[in-house]
Each structure stands twice: as C-alpha cells, then as structure tokens.
Design an enzyme around this catalytic site. Sequence first.
Site, PDB file in Angstrom:
ATOM      1  N   GLY A  55      25.903 -18.007  -5.981  1.00  0.00           N
ATOM      2  CA  GLY A  55      25.428 -16.896  -5.193  1.00  0.00           C
ATOM      3  C   GLY A  55      25.066 -15.695  -6.047  1.00  0.00           C
ATOM      4  N   ALA A  56      24.179 -14.853  -5.537  1.00  0.00           N
ATOM      5  CA  ALA A  56      23.897 -13.574  -6.191  1.00  0.00           C
ATOM      6  C   ALA A  56      25.112 -12.668  -6.003  1.00  0.00           C
ATOM      7  CB  ALA A  56      22.652 -12.938  -5.590  1.00  0.00           C
ATOM      8  N   HIS A  58      26.933 -11.737  -8.704  1.00  0.00           N
ATOM      9  CA  HIS A  58      27.808 -11.946  -9.862  1.00  0.00           C
ATOM     10  C   HIS A  58      27.131 -11.518 -11.173  1.00  0.00           C
ATOM     11  CE1 HIS A  58      30.302 -14.046  -7.068  1.00  0.00           C
ATOM     12  NE2 HIS A  58      29.478 -15.062  -6.937  1.00  0.00           N
ATOM     13  N   LYS A 106      30.963 -23.572 -10.715  1.00  0.00           N
ATOM     14  CA  LYS A 106      32.313 -23.084 -10.427  1.00  0.00           C
ATOM     15  C   LYS A 106      32.879 -23.867  -9.254  1.00  0.00           C
ATOM     16  CE  LYS A 106      30.803 -18.931  -9.808  1.00  0.00           C
ATOM     17  NZ  LYS A 106      29.396 -19.300 -10.081  1.00  0.00           N
ATOM     18  N   HIS A 223      34.230 -13.380  -4.579  1.00  0.00           N
ATOM     19  CA  HIS A 223      33.388 -13.370  -3.386  1.00  0.00           C
ATOM     20  C   HIS A 223      33.943 -12.439  -2.312  1.00  0.00           C
ATOM     21  CE1 HIS A 223      32.494 -17.325  -5.308  1.00  0.00           C
ATOM     22  NE2 HIS A 223      31.266 -16.928  -5.067  1.00  0.00           N
ATOM     23  N   ASP A 410      31.919  20.297 -13.777  1.00  0.00           N
ATOM     24  CA  ASP A 410      32.129  18.848 -13.816  1.00  0.00           C
ATOM     25  C   ASP A 410      33.590  18.456 -13.696  1.00  0.00           C
ATOM     26  OD1 ASP A 410      32.948  19.785 -16.234  1.00  0.00           O
ATOM     27  OD2 ASP A 410      31.536  18.635 -17.439  1.00  0.00           O
ATOM     28  N   ASP A 562      34.792  31.876 -12.018  1.00  0.00           N
ATOM     29  CA  ASP A 562      34.511  30.972 -13.121  1.00  0.00           C
ATOM     30  C   ASP A 562      35.818  30.360 -13.628  1.00  0.00           C
ATOM     31  OD1 ASP A 562      32.641  29.972 -15.324  1.00  0.00           O
ATOM     32  OD2 ASP A 562      34.263  30.921 -16.447  1.00  0.00           O
TER      33      ASP A 562
END
Length: 578
Positions: A55-56, A58, A106, A223, A410, A562
């Site tokens: 499957g996609a 991974h 797999k 999955h 930040d 600040d």
Amino acid sequence: MSTKHFVTDIDKLVVDALEALTLTNPDVLYYKNDKVIAKKSHDPQRHVAIISGGGAGHEPAHAAFVGEGMLTAAASGWIFASPSVAQIERAIVAVAGPKGVLLIIKNYTGDIFHFSLAAEKARSRGIFAQVVVVGDDVAVGKAKSGKVGRRGLAGTVLVHKVAGAAAARAESTLEEVVAAAKEVADNLVTVGVSLNHVHIPGRKIEQENIMAEDEAELGLGIHNEKGCVRLQPIPSLPDLVTTMLDQLTDNTDADRAYVDFATAENVVLMVNNLGGLSPLELGAITNEIVGQLTSRGLRPKRLFSGTYMTSLDGPGFSITLLKASDTVLQYLDAPTKAVGFTPGSVVTADSPSRVIVESAAQKTKHSHTNSHAKPSILDPAKFASSVKLACEKVIAAEPQITQYDTVVGDGDCGYTLKRAAEAVLSFVTSSSTSISPTVSTLQDLAETVENNMDGTSGAIFSIFLHALATSTSRFETVLDENGWGSAAAEALKTLYAATPARPGDRTLIDALAPFVEKLAAGEGVKNAAVAGRKGAEGTKGMKASLGRAVYVDAKGYDRVPDPGAVGVAELVEGLAGL
C-alpha cells in the site's frame, strides 16, 4: 495527530507522488494506470528482477527503492491497501526475463494473496518466479500471532537492499538471490513505538485513535493499527529504548526470542523514522539506541538511520536488528542509485573516541594571555551572591518569557536565557570554581555565556560582557557602583558599534540601555534596575524593527512585551537584589 493536509484527494495524492519519481530518478518508468514504477535500464537477459510493493503511505517504500542495486520494480496500492494482482502482473511483465523474478513482500494477508497469485500466474507463462515473505515484528509475540505469523515492518528494506545487491551481479542466479533474501529475512527483528496514530487525508477522524498527551503505543504496525501496549505516562527515552531492546534481544523471552544475537557475527542496526519525527529528534534517538546496544555488547557494525518505511506522518520510530554474515554486510555496503534509500554507515570501535568533550577550564586556559599581576576589581563573595540571585530570577521567569516569545517570536527565548543562566549559576557556585577578584572572572563569565547562549541574544550578551571585561581591566581598585556604571557605559558603546538596535526597536536593548544609563549617571543599581524594568514593559505595543519579531502578526505586539527585554529586566533586578 496532524489532521491538516495540502492534498486531500487521496487517489490523486498517490498517483501524483508516484509520477514525481520520474522527476527525481531519470532511470524509472511509470506505468500510471497500474501504479507501477520500473527501472528503465534493467536488462532482464543479464539480471534477476526484484519486485516489491504494498500500500501507499509507507514512502519512500516501496517505489522510491527502485533503482540500480535495489528494486527493479514496485507496485503501489492505494493508501494502506495492497496492490491488485493485475498491478503486480504488470510489474512482472515490465521487468521479468530468462533470469527470473523474485517478489519480496511483507507478511500481510492481502499482499500474500495478491503477490502469490501473481507469481503463480507468471509461472504458468513460463516465467521463473519466487516469493520471499518478510515477517520481522517481535511485538505481537508467537502465541498471539499464531498461524498468521509476524507482521512485516521496516526490516523488509534490508531484504530489498541485500537482494538488490545480489541481483546486480550478472552471475547471480534466481536461487542465489532468493537465498540471500531469505538469510536476511530469517535473522531480522523489529519493534516500533509511536506517540499517536495518523490521519489519512480526506477521511474522517477516528476519535478512538487519538491518544492522550501522556500516552504512547509500543508494538504498533505500519497501517495505523493499534499497538500491543499503551504506555502511560510516556517513559523517558532511555527507559523506552531499554524496553524495546529487551523485546528484540532477550533470549529468555520464549514468546519473542526469534533471533539469538549472542552468536551474532555482525549486528546491523536500522533506526527508522515512521514519518513524523524531525531529523533532530531521530538523531538523539539513534544516539541513545547505539549507546545502549554497545553497553549490551552488541555494538552494531552497520548503522542505518533515517526514513525508510513510514506510516504516513506517524510520530514514532522503529528499531530493527539484523544478525548478519560478512557476505550480507558486503551486500548492504554495495552502492545503489535508488533515490529513496539512505546509505548506512560503518560503526567502528573508535567511533566514540571521535567525540571530543572539553571542560570549561580547557577551553579558557589559553584565553587570558596577560601574564602580569592583575589588580582586584571585585569582591568575590558579593559578586557571586549578586550573580547567583540574578540567574535564579531568570530561570524562574523562563515559562513567562517563553510564553511571550511564543506570541511574538519562535518560542526559544526563555529556554535560551535559562540555559545561559544555569551555566553561569554553575560557574559561580561550583566547588571547583574559585572566584578571582580580578578581571579574569568577567572574562570567564563572558566565555561561559558565549558557550551556552545561542542566537542573536547570545551574541548581544557575549559582546556586552566581553566589552565589560575589557573596560573594567583599566581599573586598579575594587569597583563601586559608579565604577561599574562607567564600565557598563563603555561596554554599551562597544555593543552599539556591533548592532543597529537602539531603544525603541523592541529588543533587549530597551531594557539594557536605561539600566546602564541610570547606573552610569550615579543613580544606584536599584534605581537602574527599576529603569530597566520600565524599559522592558514599555516594549508592549511597540512595533518591532529588528529580529524575527518583524515577521510576526503586529497584533501580538500589543499583547506582550519583548521577551528578551523582560529577560534583561529579571537579570538586573536580581543584580540589584530586588
């Protein structure tokens, strides 16, 4: 769980991502209707073909592992869904020849059914086809996995690598390539852990999959299925790694003792990012795992650390161990042009010796070059007491400063100040440190800040403190408040030569400058500290003209002062004993 995505059409997401591989790897072909990626330069007359898929979701497995020295083709299903038999047949037809084809899969029911049927249909057409199933999971255990067997996890990538390297040799037969793949598959163990499940783009959020902030799951698959054990609270990284390595290597655990590493000729380690960890965090995790393995007498000969087999953007990692022969190591070391594969590194016995840790004394022992006797300019006890109080105030204020910087920056200002304050506090209180009454103390203090304070604020503090040390070196007697004021004024002039920041720019200068000016004017350190606090509070509502705050939504300026200026205010109040 991240639920926001740039692409929410999951079908388009898969086909477009596969097509992108034709842009990053010029040696692949994309059979779009079948979602198959194949190696363009493959010569089926000379080389065994290696095919994998699943499957996609991974990525980079499996399609990005197509390339010289690794996979010959890969078939992709939709997200977390096995490719169909027709897709796998298309991959076989694209690359198979007289040397035969090996399908590596797999251990999942859909993959086994579809790939096995495709292999059988290929055999019926005269194509030599073999299948190797990889099951490397240890979390579920033998009793629970029963007839189904172990799940296939990230260790499958090492099977891809070894089989691909073996097939790259023109003289290799299909049987030899299969034997190399099975040797790896039979000596693999993997266990994974994650802080949350993942959200599949375009689908509703499954509330039962959302984990609490203090929870993690050990033994999850790839999955989005639940793990074997939910951990609450989340263990420390060392404790978590210990638990995972116990599951991988404990021969006394009859339910999980799949591979005996006590007899290992070579140990290979793969630390796999499940998709959502930063390289920074994965690096720290890798370092912890290697350290613990080494302490167990299992120092890895090869290390693979990176993103190999994901569960979309899963915030977790898996540990894979391989008991490897010298031949397997040679295959792992062989070059590959697969764009999605991060090569491994050779870990040698002297690797730890390449880490150099210098003490503060070693770093500063050559910094004070003036050999002449230096006059006493400060009272060591009073100086240490004032600096200690200042550091403690800054450390205590970290949460508030961090909150301010989250709004207008930040979010690192509080931690940066705290880290420096803790280092300075250690310097003035350490039993191994003798506070000198000379300028050497200020020089060492400036070095301590420089070595422990990052960013722009670190540079500003370091310049000011080094300049303060220079200006005080001209004095011949112990400084009083006026003397410190005069020296600080000179240091501020030096700082102004290095930065355009001035009062009114919404920086830490808004607190530092009024403090220095009042102190230099002879108004005393307490009044100077009050002026510094007033300057810091005055930045609330002030528009920033320097630093990262320039890029922040202006509405944040009205809400908080600040952060750097607040840090200076806390510092000078501590120096003043307020």
